[in-house]
Design a protein around this motif. Structure first.
Motif, short mmCIF file in Angstrom:
data_model
loop_
_atom_site.label_atom_id
_atom_site.label_comp_id
_atom_site.label_asym_id
_atom_site.label_seq_id
_atom_site.Cartn_x
_atom_site.Cartn_y
_atom_site.Cartn_z
N ALA A 25 -5.63 4.70 1.43
CA ALA A 25 -6.64 4.06 1.98
C ALA A 25 -6.17 3.41 3.44
CB ALA A 25 -6.89 2.82 1.07
N GLU A 28 -2.66 1.24 4.40
CA GLU A 28 -1.53 1.50 3.81
C GLU A 28 -0.38 2.20 4.53
OE1 GLU A 28 -2.56 2.83 -0.49
OE2 GLU A 28 -4.37 2.77 0.40
N TRP A 29 -0.65 2.75 5.64
CA TRP A 29 0.11 3.59 6.34
C TRP A 29 0.05 3.07 7.59
CZ3 TRP A 29 2.58 8.01 4.92
CH2 TRP A 29 2.35 8.70 3.69
N THR A 30 1.47 3.04 8.00
CA THR A 30 1.78 2.61 9.51
C THR A 30 2.43 3.48 10.18
OG1 THR A 30 2.40 0.18 8.61
CG2 THR A 30 3.18 0.70 10.86
N ASP A 61 4.97 5.38 7.88
CA ASP A 61 5.26 5.01 6.61
C ASP A 61 4.37 4.44 5.83
OD1 ASP A 61 8.07 5.29 7.62
OD2 ASP A 61 8.51 3.25 8.02
N TYR A 62 4.50 4.87 4.31
CA TYR A 62 3.52 4.24 3.53
C TYR A 62 4.24 2.97 2.85
CZ TYR A 62 0.54 3.99 -0.73
OH TYR A 62 -0.32 3.73 -1.45
N LEU A 63 3.33 2.04 3.14
CA LEU A 63 3.73 0.74 2.91
C LEU A 63 5.26 0.30 2.94
CD1 LEU A 63 1.33 0.19 -0.13
CD2 LEU A 63 1.16 -0.72 1.95
N GLU A 64 5.96 -0.02 2.13
CA GLU A 64 7.32 0.03 2.14
C GLU A 64 8.02 1.17 1.19
OE1 GLU A 64 5.81 -2.97 1.81
OE2 GLU A 64 6.54 -4.21 3.35
N ARG A 65 7.36 2.08 0.55
CA ARG A 65 7.55 2.75 -0.50
C ARG A 65 8.50 4.19 0.35
NH1 ARG A 65 2.72 3.50 -4.54
NH2 ARG A 65 2.38 1.33 -4.90
N LYS A 264 0.97 -5.98 20.79
CA LYS A 264 1.11 -6.04 19.48
C LYS A 264 1.73 -4.48 18.99
CE LYS A 264 -1.51 -9.83 17.24
NZ LYS A 264 -2.59 -10.02 16.49
N GLN B 101 10.25 -8.44 -1.29
CA GLN B 101 10.27 -8.30 0.26
C GLN B 101 9.52 -7.11 0.56
OE1 GLN B 101 13.55 -9.41 2.58
NE2 GLN B 101 14.01 -11.06 1.49
N ARG B 102 8.69 -6.57 -0.24
CA ARG B 102 7.77 -5.52 0.09
C ARG B 102 6.57 -6.01 0.67
NH1 ARG B 102 8.28 -2.41 -5.52
NH2 ARG B 102 6.31 -1.17 -4.72
N TRP B 103 6.60 -6.63 1.96
CA TRP B 103 5.77 -7.45 2.72
C TRP B 103 4.40 -6.73 2.84
CZ3 TRP B 103 8.02 -11.84 1.85
CH2 TRP B 103 9.52 -11.77 2.19
N ARG B 104 4.39 -5.38 3.40
CA ARG B 104 3.26 -4.80 3.60
C ARG B 104 2.58 -4.41 2.42
NH1 ARG B 104 6.14 -0.37 6.66
NH2 ARG B 104 4.28 0.85 6.25
N GLU B 105 3.11 -4.02 1.31
CA GLU B 105 2.42 -3.92 0.11
C GLU B 105 1.77 -5.06 -0.46
OE1 GLU B 105 4.49 -1.12 -2.34
OE2 GLU B 105 3.09 -0.89 -3.72
N PHE B 108 -1.34 -5.79 1.75
CA PHE B 108 -2.27 -4.71 1.28
C PHE B 108 -3.16 -5.40 0.23
CE2 PHE B 108 -3.53 -1.15 -1.71
CZ PHE B 108 -4.48 -0.69 -0.77
N LYS B 138 2.16 -14.33 15.92
CA LYS B 138 0.83 -14.44 16.35
C LYS B 138 -0.14 -14.35 15.59
CE LYS B 138 1.98 -13.27 21.32
NZ LYS B 138 1.96 -12.09 22.43
#
Lengths: 299, 199
Positions: A25, A28-30, A61-65, A264, B101-105, B108, B138
């Motif tokens: 989705a 989820e990916w960066t 990267d997929y989230l922090e996984r 950014k 600290q799995r911030w992005r997850e 989400f 920001k």
């Protein structure tokens, strides 16, 4: 033996096969994509004149996984009269998985890099190189302490394998405004005759990064100073995603770089380096002064 | 002798009451006693019940209280699997994720709640934590200002707004935000310290 060093570089690829993820989705990916160029001029070298290179890297990267990186790089070394130029293509693939065990106050990362390098070296000594480099790393939750242990096995044609260990520590200074990383380079070529008489080399590398706060001189987000002492040969660099597959011995070096953040999502990194090399076979000491630029976008 | 009979009577009564208590009652009782693992185990029998997703959420919470964050993420994830519409489960899973600290997850899942319920306070609060963790100053400043507009009496959003301004080097804006925090919580330690010039 043709001497050469390769500035090769980066990039890479990786796979991450085992990311146990639910449906894909947006968000989820960066992903980061970038391009790089390098130019270097050799000083006092019997054989070498200059080196140029360019390449591209895609990292996601997929989230922090976990995540993967793929890179392609082209390097050309222009030799002095009487020696053949070398053109080289390098593929780099890297995959990583992150773990946060409850009993550990930080994040563990398992990573695997693969390098595949081909060039037009007539001797085949530096052509058809493959390198496999696993690494385990720990980063504390407060991001003040880091440790990794890297290993690399490089396989060359004509009876040469190279084992490398790179224990690394990193720690934050000045309330996180500075980061110091120190890496040991322990490299053991299997064939002394293919390594300019070196049965093993040892080097120590220190990298200091300083982040500017709100007041950014020249708009710089951070500056980086790096220095290497000792000797190393056939190094596989996990930070640069590069293999020094051409065989001269590096004897120290320094570099200074700065990074700008543009909005950014964009960044520009510029690095100036000066490294010293020795070819024991020809008793040739020389230097390489180079400039490197990396432009990347993240979304 | 009489005293022993009285004690025996109460033991029998209490045992009888406990024997009759539901899994839910037992779980709540054990949680109150600080026996989080046992409180979670008490809900194992609810797996097939109509409230199975609630049981999983509750077990996720009890695992979180024990610092068993991976187990907590697993329980909350299973709760989301059983009831994908559950906003509470998505807010819940952000707790162990932020602890790891799995911030992005965490962000989400908070975003998914906000997609369904635009100004869910819990989701916005967890999202601000995730933005701070990622040092997205920001983004945090803009977000915290929007939350503060929607929840005018809330000091938390203003604290995040002030922190973001401070990191961005906008000292006057940071002081204004901390000043608004002190209007709501006059003894707020962080705001008092910053206003005194000791951030």
């Amino acid at each position: 033996m043709k001497r050469t060093y390769a500035i090769v570089t980066l990039t890479a690829a990786t796979l991450t096969a085992a990311l146990a993820v639910p449906a894909w989705a947006a968000g989820e990916w960066t992903t980061t994509a970038g391009a790089q160029v390098v130019y270097g001029s050799y000083g006092s070298s019997t054989q070498r004149d200059q080196v140029t290179g360019y390449g591209a890297v895609l990292s996601s990267d997929y989230l922090e996984r976990g995540g993967f990186t793929l890179g392609l790089n082209r390097t050309d070394i222009k030799m002095n009269a009487g020696y053949e130029d070398i053109g080289q293509n390098a593929l780099f693939a890297s995959g990583k998985l992150n773990f946060t065990p409850d009993g550990v106050a930080g994040r563990l990362t398992g990573r695997m890099d693969v390098h595949v390098i081909n060039n037009d070296d007539a001797t085949n000594d530096t052509d058809g190189v493959k390198a496999y480099a696993p690494q385990v790393a720990y980063l504390s939750f407060d991001k003040r302490r880091y440790f990794d242990l890297g290993y690399a096995r490089s396989i060359y044609r004509n009876d040469l394998d190279v084992n490398q260990f790179t224990p690394t520590v990193g720690f934050a200074l000045n309330e996180g405004a500075d980061w110091l990383q120190v890496r040991g380079w322990l490299i053991d070529p299997s064939n002394v005759a293919r390594a300019q008489g070196e049965s093993s080399t040892t080097a120590l590398e220190a990298k200091l990064t300083h982040w500017f706060g709100a007041n950014k001189p020249l708009g710089l987000d951070n500056v980086r100073l790096s220095a290497l002492v000792g000797k190393r040969i056939y190094a596989v660099d996990p930070d640069a995603g590069a293999v020094a597959n051409l065989s001269d011995v590096q004897r120290g070096g320094v570099s200074l770089g700065g990074e700008w953040k543009l909005g950014k999502s964009m960044s520009v990194l510029a690095i100036l380096s000066r490294d010293n090399y020795n070819n024991a076979t020809l008793a040739d000491d020389y230097s390489l002064t180079s400039g490197y630029i990396w432009v990347a976008g993240k979304w | 002798m009489k005293a022993w009979l009285v004690v025996l009577f109460f033991v029998v009564v209490v045992s009888s009451v406990w024997a009759d208590e539901s899994s839910w009652q037992k779980s709540y009782r054990l949680e109150t006693a600080g026996k989080y693992a046992e409180a979670s185990t008490a809900l194992e029998s609810t797996n097939g019940s109509v409230d199975a997703d609630f049981a999983l959420m509750r077990r996720g919470w009890l695992s979180y209280l024990q610092g068993r964050y991976n187990e907590s993420v697993d329980f909350y994830g299973r709760a989301i699997g059983k009831n994908p519409k559950s906003l509470e489960a998505r807010n819940g899973i952000t707790l162990p994720l932020l602890a790891q600290q799995r911030w992005r997850e965490a962000a989400f899942h908070a975003h998914q709640v906000i997609t369904e319920s635009a100004w869910d306070y819990t989701a916005h609060q967890r999202l601000m934590v995730a933005e701070e963790g990622q040092r997205e100053w920001k983004t945090l400043a803009e977000h915290a200002a929007r939350v503060a507009d929607r929840y005018p009496s809330d000091a938390t959003a203003l604290v995040y707004l002030a922190r973001a301004y401070a990191w961005l080097g906008e000292i006057n804006a940071a002081k204004r935000a901390y000043g608004r925090v002190l209007s709501r919580i006059p003894v707020h330690i962080e705001a008092t310290s910053y206003m005194a010039g000791k951030p």
